[in-house]
Design an enzyme around this catalytic site. Structure first.
Site, PDB file in Angstrom:
ATOM      1  N   LYS A 127       2.941   0.585  16.477  1.00 25.61           N
ATOM      2  CA  LYS A 127       4.226   0.481  15.487  1.00 25.61           C
ATOM      3  C   LYS A 127       3.941   1.994  14.835  1.00 25.61           C
ATOM      4  O   LYS A 127       4.740   2.631  14.528  1.00 25.61           O
ATOM      5  CB  LYS A 127       3.858  -0.616  14.400  1.00 25.61           C
ATOM      6  N   GLN A 128       2.639   2.325  14.358  1.00 25.06           N
ATOM      7  CA  GLN A 128       2.369   3.486  13.613  1.00 25.06           C
ATOM      8  C   GLN A 128       0.901   3.531  13.856  1.00 25.06           C
ATOM      9  O   GLN A 128       0.163   2.708  13.788  1.00 25.06           O
ATOM     10  CB  GLN A 128       2.771   3.382  11.951  1.00 25.06           C
TER      11      GLN A 128
ATOM     12  N   GLU B  33       0.931  -3.018  12.975  1.00 26.03           N
ATOM     13  CA  GLU B  33       1.163  -4.418  12.900  1.00 26.03           C
ATOM     14  C   GLU B  33       1.536  -5.084  13.981  1.00 26.03           C
ATOM     15  O   GLU B  33       1.742  -6.362  14.242  1.00 26.03           O
ATOM     16  CB  GLU B  33       2.056  -4.890  11.665  1.00 26.03           C
TER      17      GLU B  33
ATOM     18  N   TRP C  57       0.881  -1.194   0.041  1.00 19.05           N
ATOM     19  CA  TRP C  57       0.011  -0.063   0.089  1.00 19.05           C
ATOM     20  C   TRP C  57       0.884   1.320  -0.156  1.00 19.05           C
ATOM     21  O   TRP C  57       0.496   2.123  -0.245  1.00 19.05           O
ATOM     22  CB  TRP C  57      -0.974  -0.116   1.181  1.00 19.05           C
ATOM     23  N   ASP C  58       2.196   0.915   0.391  1.00 16.55           N
ATOM     24  CA  ASP C  58       3.058   2.318   0.420  1.00 16.55           C
ATOM     25  C   ASP C  58       3.011   3.054  -1.093  1.00 16.55           C
ATOM     26  O   ASP C  58       3.140   4.325  -0.979  1.00 16.55           O
ATOM     27  CB  ASP C  58       4.535   1.791   0.419  1.00 16.55           C
TER      28      ASP C  58
HETATM   29  O1  IFM Z   1       3.626  -1.432   3.824  1.00 16.60           O
HETATM   30  C1  IFM Z   1       4.401  -1.355   4.970  1.00 16.60           C
HETATM   31  C2  IFM Z   1       3.765  -1.728   6.454  1.00 16.60           C
HETATM   32  O2  IFM Z   1       2.872  -0.952   6.662  1.00 16.60           O
HETATM   33  C3  IFM Z   1       4.901  -1.861   7.500  1.00 16.60           C
HETATM   34  N1  IFM Z   1       5.759  -2.995   7.178  1.00 16.60           N
HETATM   35  C4  IFM Z   1       6.600  -2.350   5.993  1.00 16.60           C
HETATM   36  C5  IFM Z   1       5.563  -2.559   4.846  1.00 16.60           C
HETATM   37  C6  IFM Z   1       6.495  -2.213   3.372  1.00 16.60           C
HETATM   38  O3  IFM Z   1       6.946  -0.872   3.588  1.00 16.60           O
END
Ligand code: IFM
Length: 786
Positions: free
Chosen positions: A596-597, A483, A343-344
């Site tokens: 985490k975020q 996550e 999704w990045d």
């Molecule tokens: O898409 C991200 C995810 O949100 C967090 N782990 C790394 C992935 C790739 O950057």
């Protein structure tokens, strides 16, 4: 000595400088100095391939499966390999003493320059060495490496060896080992023109390289007849060696034509010569910058970092990228995440392309549309309807998420993102909608965008369950962007994005049905879409559960989050982010409120009009104390939010972290490639955060507030097919919607905007100056959801 290769470089403000050779930083520097043109990326290894170097030549969208746990972007033969030796001593670090060393990435011209002063072990003679290389932005099938070598103390005979290095492998991540994804198909060397054709093991894609070297000593240029040759250079004289390279794959040309095409392109490149090729390439690069640059006055360090991020976006995708390609989480600069698309791309980097290169943005979205069938298969396999996009995607659009991953502490752990991280389906739909609003590209919607959105909505309608406890719909057993907490119910981000998808699918369908009834009827027929289904979308959307503490009015990240253990945030590390807590083992972090975020803030980042400013602030203050930022996606989201709620210093701090994610190796893994989300996120903090560009009900709005340090920001953003020049100064905001075609109907030559909350209409090609105001602190959007 002949004129230095340095003269091809642009102004120092456009340069990233590496002053010294540091073996321990070798792999990071290789990532930072990656060159490319959207067709391929080439890691910035030194041409002599020092011990331990990690060459990487990645073709956009070229994956292979063989031997790997899951499919990965292949590391193809390295065409820039070039070795010089004198008296049996190799010129190279650390093989020979380097008295001076520097490397410069020229972002403006897309060039990698290097200068080294060597001293031989035998005789202690000094040799001045320079190199310059590029992968052409004018012709993506051409690359050039030039080396200028000058013995300073005595005449010398250099043995030279130029090759396309086939010894490279994918390094292998986590559980699999190193592997080579190709075998040699053909090799020839006729009169100094080398031709190498390799074939990938599983997909059987041919990758062909032709190369030749010319040497100029004493103003005489000689085309070399062999790949290995000697030249003698007098003391103080310079030998200029130029390696011309041409590159094709059987995705670009037919298998039958690949050899002749590759050789012909090489001959043409060599005939044009270095000067012409470098000029054409640099000109193209500068043209790109005209559309993409963001000029900051008053902050040279951040200006350079910002341009560095944009540079990497410029080389990650371009008009040269093949159809069916999308950008992986580490671009074309390293093997991290195996080149997979997350999704990045849709959420963090697509907005940059939408507003600077809409054609490229369209291509990136077509990647998703062309893989709708695979997404439908995935939905069916999980017992859902519509289309369910894979968490990690590569060539085919099947889910290629590995089941094992290395955690932050180095332990290999099982991951469940493939089974549970479902928000990506809404993220992709949201990306398509943003593109549509910004470009007005109706054919895009009719040729797949609408179908994608309806299928995404269908997925959510089948994915939600009715929760009797809350008497609301919602998504159970998911992982949100955070996550750390797996298998949760009612993740706010996921529920709200599902709701958004259901609402938007209906609205979009109605809008296009009115404007293009026949085409939409056909789409509806193909999808067997019934009115009752649209009604169901409405019912779910109106009754979606969005958890919130009634007293504090803080949104709950997921049902039950508030009951988790609250621990104090650890100290900050050198990069300004919290360290890992020592109070709780990684395996137990899910039992705490550490995240985490931030999911809630992330929702604001994507759908700002849904938040009042107070709501954003309330939630930001609450969640910032709990966020560990153990994802490169986090800093930019926080930078954006802090800027929108007027915490300018804090916003600036997050912006710096995002902008320097790779320059400072904040996550310790820049060696694996650039962090794509941080690249696009950085751009968004400046344009959307500080300059306040955002959408409200389809209208482009601005309410800028710059960091104290900055005098002004200037950039262009594409809006409805034309560039809008935006200049934010301390005292004023200047807007000019440029170059609209005069043939357009008059009403299309006026752009409605909103500035500091007030509506205005911009006539094409006129400059408007709005005196600064404090942004309306009370609200961000007009339709606060919470
Ligand atoms: O898409 C991200 C995810 O949100 C967090 N782990 C790394 C992935 C790739 O950057």
């Amino acid at each position: 000595m002949s004129p230095s290769l340095h003269e091809h470089l642009s102004h120092p403000e456009w340069q990233i400088l590496d002053r010294d050779w540091d073996a321990s930083n070798q792999h990071n520097a290789e990532t930072l100095f990656t060159l490319g043109n959207g067709y391929l990326g080439s890691r910035g290894i030194l041409e002599e391939s020092p011990v331990g170097s990690q060459p990487g030549t990645f073709f956009a969208g070229l994956f292979d499966d063989t031997g790997a746990q899951v499919t990965e972007m292949i590391n193809a033969p390295n065409p820039i390999s070039f070795i010089l030796a004198v008296g049996g001593e190799k010129l190279g670090v650390p093989a020979m003493d380097a008295l001076q060393f520097r490397r410069i990435l020229d972002m403006h011209h897309g060039l990698l320059y290097r200068e080294t002063l060597y001293r031989t072990a035998v005789g202690k003679s000094r040799i001045h060495y320079e190199s310059l290389r590029f992968f052409s932005m004018a012709n993506p099938h051409v690359a050039v490496l030039r080396i200028a070598v000058t013995p300073l103390d005595q005449s010398m005979t250099f043995s030279i060896r130029s090759a396309v290095d086939t010894s490279v492998t994918n390094r292998g991540l986590v559980t699999e080992g190193a592997k080579r994804h190709f075998h040699i198909h053909t090799f020839s060397n006729v009169n100094g023109t080398s031709y190498l054709c390799t074939k990938t093991l599983e997909q059987e894609v041919l990758i062909a390289y032709a190369s030749m070297v010319t040497a100029k000593v004493n103003s005489r240029t000689v085309r070399q007849q062999r790949r290995k040759f000697d030249i003698t250079v007098e003391k103080g004289q310079t030998a200029v060696l130029t390696k011309f390279i041409s590159i094709y794959t059987s995705r670009d040309v037919s298998t039958r034509a690949i050899r002749s095409k590759t050789l012909k392109t090489l001959q043409r490149a060599a005939a044009a010569g270095f000067d012409k090729l470098v000029t054409r390439h640099a000109r193209r690069f500068q043209e790109r910058w005209r559309d993409c640059d963001v000029r900051l006055e008053g902050d040279p360090a951040l200006q350079r970092a910002l341009r560095f991020n944009i540079y990497h976006l410029l080389i990650a995708a371009s008009a040269h990228s093949p159809a069916g390609y999308s950008i992986g989480a580490r671009c074309l600069s390293g093997e991290g995440y195996r080149g997979h698309v997350f999704w990045d791309t849709d959420v963090f980097i697509l907005p940059f392309y939408v507003h600077t290169m809409p054609d490229v943005a369209r291509k990136l979205l077509m990647y998703r549309i062309e893989r709708l069938d695979a997404a439908r298969d995935k939905a069916r396999a999980h017992g859902f309807q519509g289309a369910m996009f894979p968490w990690e995607s590569a060539g085919t659009g099947e889910d290629v998420t590995p089941t094992w991953h290395k955690d932050f502490d180095g332990k290999v752990i099982e991951i469940h993102t493939m089974q549970q991280e479902h928000h990506i389906t809404a993220d992709v739909a949201c990306a398509a909608w943003h593109y549509f609003v910004a470009t007005g590209d109706v054919p895009f919607m009719l040729e797949g965008g609408l179908e994608l959105t309806l299928e995404a909505a269908r997925f959510w309608a089948s994915r939600v369950t009715y929760d009797r406890k809350y008497r609301r719909y919602g998504v159970e057993n998911v992982i949100g962007p955070d996550e750390f907490h797996e298998n949760v119910d009612h993740n706010l981000y996921t529920n709200a994005m599902a709701q958004w998808t259901l609402r938007t699918a209906r609205a979009l369908y109605e809008q296009l049905r009115r404007s293009h009834p026949a085409t939409v009827r056909t789409i509806a027929k193909t999808l067997k879409l019934r009115r009752t289904e649209l009604e169901r979308f409405r019912e779910i959307e109106e009754r979606m559960y969005l958890p919130q503490d009634k007293r504090t009015r803080v949104l709950e990240q997921f049902a039950g989050y508030f009951k988790k253990k609250k621990l104090p945030l650890p100290d900050l590390d050198d990069s300004g982010l919290p360290r890992f807590p020592t109070s709780v083992p990684l395996s137990k972090v899910h039992s705490t409120q550490f995240i985490k975020q931030a999911d809630v803030i992330m929702l604001g980042f994507l759908l700002p009009e849904r938040f009042t400013r107070e709501t954003l602030k309330r939630n930001f203050v609450y969640y910032e104390k709990r966020t560990l930022h153990k994802s490169s996606l986090s800093a930019s989201v926080h930078g954006w939010a802090a800027a929108r709620i007027g915490l300018r210093d804090l916003a600036y701090r997050y912006l710096r972290i995002a902008a320097e994610t790779d320059l400072k190796n904040v996550y310790g893994n820049t060696a694996d490639g650039m962090h794509a989300a941080a690249l696009g996120g950085t751009w968004q903090v400046v344009v959307k955060g500080f300059c306040g560009a955002h959408l409200e009900q389809g209208i482009l709005c601005f309410d800028p507030r710059l960091p104290r340090k900055w005098n002004s920001v200037e950039f262009r953003m594409m809006w409805k097919g034309n560039p809008l020049r935006v200049r934010v100064e301390r005292e004023a905001l200047i807007l000019e919607w440029q170059g609209t075609r005069t043939g357009r109907p008059k009403r299309d030559r006026v752009l409605p905007v909103q500035v500091y909350g007030n509506p205005h209409r911009l006539e094409a090609d006129r400059e408007y100056c709005f005196p600064s105001q404090r942004p309306n602190i009370r609200k961000i959007g007009t339709s606060g959801l919470f």
